[in-house]
Design an enzyme around this catalytic site. Sequence first.
Site, PDB file in Angstrom:
ATOM      1  CG  HIS A  21       4.996  22.772  -4.702  1.00 15.73           C
ATOM      2  ND1 HIS A  21       6.345  22.835  -4.964  1.00 15.73           N
ATOM      3  CD2 HIS A  21       4.766  23.732  -3.775  1.00 15.73           C
ATOM      4  CE1 HIS A  21       6.896  23.808  -4.239  1.00 15.73           C
ATOM      5  NE2 HIS A  21       5.959  24.372  -3.515  1.00 15.73           N
ATOM      6  CG  HIS A  36      13.141  20.016 -10.572  1.00 23.05           C
ATOM      7  ND1 HIS A  36      11.947  20.490 -11.058  1.00 23.05           N
ATOM      8  CD2 HIS A  36      12.954  19.826  -9.239  1.00 23.05           C
ATOM      9  CE1 HIS A  36      11.075  20.587 -10.064  1.00 23.05           C
ATOM     10  NE2 HIS A  36      11.669  20.192  -8.946  1.00 23.05           N
ATOM     11  CG  LEU A  37      16.402  14.940 -15.145  1.00 22.14           C
ATOM     12  CD1 LEU A  37      15.996  13.729 -15.988  1.00 22.14           C
ATOM     13  CD2 LEU A  37      17.893  14.854 -14.795  1.00 22.14           C
ATOM     14  CB  ALA A  74      13.300  28.565  -5.142  1.00 23.61           C
ATOM     15  CE  LYS A 122       4.983  18.685  -7.796  1.00 26.74           C
ATOM     16  NZ  LYS A 122       6.326  19.197  -7.985  1.00 26.74           N
ATOM     17  CG  ASP A 125      12.770  19.668  -5.002  1.00 22.80           C
ATOM     18  OD1 ASP A 125      12.549  19.730  -6.224  1.00 22.80           O
ATOM     19  OD2 ASP A 125      12.469  20.586  -4.204  1.00 22.80           O
ATOM     20  CG  ASN A 150       9.421  22.510 -12.783  1.00 18.65           C
ATOM     21  OD1 ASN A 150      10.064  21.498 -13.067  1.00 18.65           O
ATOM     22  ND2 ASN A 150       9.841  23.376 -11.885  1.00 18.65           N
ATOM     23  CG  LEU A 208      10.291  28.148  -2.956  1.00 19.49           C
ATOM     24  CD1 LEU A 208       9.591  28.835  -4.111  1.00 19.49           C
ATOM     25  CD2 LEU A 208       9.758  28.679  -1.621  1.00 19.49           C
ATOM     26  CG  HIS A 265      10.443  15.862  -6.349  1.00 20.17           C
ATOM     27  ND1 HIS A 265       9.199  16.312  -5.990  1.00 20.17           N
ATOM     28  CD2 HIS A 265      11.050  16.929  -6.930  1.00 20.17           C
ATOM     29  CE1 HIS A 265       9.073  17.585  -6.328  1.00 20.17           C
ATOM     30  NE2 HIS A 265      10.200  17.991  -6.899  1.00 20.17           N
ATOM     31  CG  HIS A 324       9.262  19.202  -2.316  1.00 20.25           C
ATOM     32  ND1 HIS A 324       8.122  19.854  -1.929  1.00 20.25           N
ATOM     33  CD2 HIS A 324       9.402  19.471  -3.635  1.00 20.25           C
ATOM     34  CE1 HIS A 324       7.600  20.484  -2.962  1.00 20.25           C
ATOM     35  NE2 HIS A 324       8.356  20.260  -4.007  1.00 20.25           N
TER      36      HIS A 324
END
Length: 344
Positions: free
Chosen positions: A135, A14-15, A262, A98, A246, A40, A218, A12, A173
């Site tokens: 999520h 975020h890039l 967040a 997702k 995350d 996202n 979050l 998990h 997460h």
Amino acid sequence: MQITLTRPDDWHLHLRDGEALASVLPHTARQFARAIVMPNLRPPVTTVVAAAAYRARILAAVPAGTIFEPLMTLYLTDGTTVDEIRRAVDSDFVRAVKLYPAGATTNSDAGVSDLERCAAVLEEMERSSLPLLVHGEVTDPAIDVFDREKVFIERILRPLLARYSGLKVVFEHITTSDAADFVAACGPRVAATITAHHLLYNRNAIFAGGIRPHYYCLPVLKREVHRQALLRAATSGSPKFFLGTDSAPHAQTTKEVSCGCAGCYTAHAALELYAEAFASANALHRLEAFASFNGPDFYGLPRNAGQVTLVEEEWRTPQSFAYGDGESLVPLRAGELLRWRLLG
Ligand code: NCD
Ligand code: ZN
């Protein structure tokens, strides 16, 4: 003291995109062979065509001499079609879809407003064993922010799993004992990722001597009893729990403001932070399965070849990293000591 593991993956991550992507990707690629990349972006990655283009941008940002494979995800919306799911299954790079309840977190306003609208899509995913990554927080403003995960289990997740009895689901997460117990009690088609920061910190960290925006993410950090339950789950040896950082970079200027974003950035020292958490529970012998075996086994992918080594040795995290176009990125534990160091 040192420990050698099969090369791990991050399930998990975020890039981001563009120059921000180029800033953070080397941290992850140094530690992990593969990562499940969250969709996202703005606009979100909702099609296989968009996922292919994003994948190409990620691969172009991988440092020379490093091998890293991005595992792509599609962002589920009310408008996702069955054909799009079929294209995803036929691709060899989209590995999951997702679910963001609309408004639950960063860039989730295009998320799902009513799961009923996704019924045909979820049936297709069930048929083709394409995992749904969740999520797991309700967005009802009447529900206390610390209870949104627990309420999500009863209102959304339990009925979802009952209706789609073959759907593979990763509860992303997780942050509560409720979620850990729920996942442990489900069959093997349900798994969960756990972040390093939720294993190391409880909600006091957000308020220690003043408000600390770099501990705000979050789902938000919870009480100490929940942290202990997550640590027990992660170190239990159960194949249902695996590593998902995350790691969620935001520019310093968007964290240290009156309404801050967040996300905790942990990619710079992810394995070191997990090692610290596992060592605190005398469970370093369980780290390899959590970091390197359980994730690929769940996703039906081969385990990695190669190894990484962590040594017990103090080093100080930088105060910040350069981020994107002239911005800074403040990592978790900025300027503080870490107890483990990844070699190489
Ligand atoms: C994530 C982000 O910034 O994209 N933020 C976070 O606090 N974890 C979104 C998410 O995973 O909820
Ligand atoms: Zn995330």
